[in-house]
Design a protein around this motif. Sequence first.
Motif, PDB file in Angstrom:
ATOM      1  N   VAL A 119       0.853  -1.192   0.000  1.00 10.63           N
ATOM      2  CA  VAL A 119       0.000   0.000   0.000  1.00 10.63           C
ATOM      3  C   VAL A 119       0.883   1.234   0.000  1.00 10.63           C
ATOM      4  N   VAL A 120       0.583   2.180  -0.867  1.00  7.56           N
ATOM      5  CA  VAL A 120       1.330   3.442  -0.916  1.00  7.56           C
ATOM      6  C   VAL A 120       1.008   4.246   0.346  1.00  7.56           C
ATOM      7  N   VAL A 121       2.060   4.609   1.096  1.00  4.92           N
ATOM      8  CA  VAL A 121       1.847   5.352   2.347  1.00  4.92           C
ATOM      9  C   VAL A 121       2.399   6.770   2.280  1.00  4.92           C
ATOM     10  N   VAL A 134       6.172   2.636   0.086  1.00  6.01           N
ATOM     11  CA  VAL A 134       5.147   1.583   0.039  1.00  6.01           C
ATOM     12  C   VAL A 134       5.361   0.644   1.216  1.00  6.01           C
ATOM     13  N   ASP A 135       4.280   0.346   1.937  1.00  2.00           N
ATOM     14  CA  ASP A 135       4.340  -0.623   3.037  1.00  2.00           C
ATOM     15  C   ASP A 135       3.974  -2.013   2.522  1.00  2.00           C
ATOM     16  N   VAL A 153      -1.459   8.052  -2.378  1.00  2.00           N
ATOM     17  CA  VAL A 153      -1.454   7.496  -1.024  1.00  2.00           C
ATOM     18  C   VAL A 153      -2.742   6.708  -0.787  1.00  2.00           C
ATOM     19  N   GLY A 154      -2.586   5.529  -0.204  1.00  2.00           N
ATOM     20  CA  GLY A 154      -3.730   4.664   0.064  1.00  2.00           C
ATOM     21  C   GLY A 154      -4.011   3.663  -1.039  1.00  2.00           C
ATOM     22  N   GLU A 155      -3.344   3.805  -2.164  1.00  2.00           N
ATOM     23  CA  GLU A 155      -3.568   2.890  -3.296  1.00  2.00           C
ATOM     24  C   GLU A 155      -2.832   1.577  -3.080  1.00  2.00           C
TER      25      GLU A 155
END
Length: 211
Positions: A119-121, A134-135, A153-155
């Motif tokens: 997930v892009v943070v 990215v996590d 973010v969030g993607e």
Amino acid sequence: MSLETARAQAVSLEGAPGKAISLEAAQAPTVSLETAQAPTVPWALALMADPALPPPVVAEPGADRSLTTRQPRLSWPLSPVPVIIKYFDAPDTPFGPGHRGVDLAAAPGQDVLAADAGVVVFAGSVGGRPVLSVDHDGGLRTTYEPVVPKVAVGEQVYRGQVLGTVLAGHPGCTVAACLHWGVRRGEEYIDPLALTGEVGEYRLKPWGGGR
């Protein structure tokens, strides 16, 4: 009954169907080494059925069989595998000097790929340079800079997905453009090359942690 008559009857009984036979004839049948081979395993049957199929990966005796199919924890963020311009150099202290990642040779505008699903943070500017983070599962976070983002973010992203493009201008880069690729687990920086199966560059330090 005479002795000769008894012997004649015994001989006839040995050759008659359904009759008792001698102990020598009742022994277990001898099996030759050619017919005592191990049973054919399923992949061997597949190879016999279709010789064009590639042979399976077979581990050496005593080897860790999981190594034959294990995928690297992370994939390269550039394709093809890039030249390494600068290696990882772990800092002695959390805020000490070092190189918290690797610099990879790239071309301006080259696609940057996600090293694993996650997930892009973060997608923003740090020190005037565009950065993406990215996590991933297992507490890993990968960071890419300088990158013009194509994700938000969030993607959620998949392994190998295009995250953005490399921007020229990374400090210390000796070629047209460099991608700085970093990995953290919690607050600890990790050599990204170790997670791709690549051998990094190691430098011995003096006793006492001096540089």
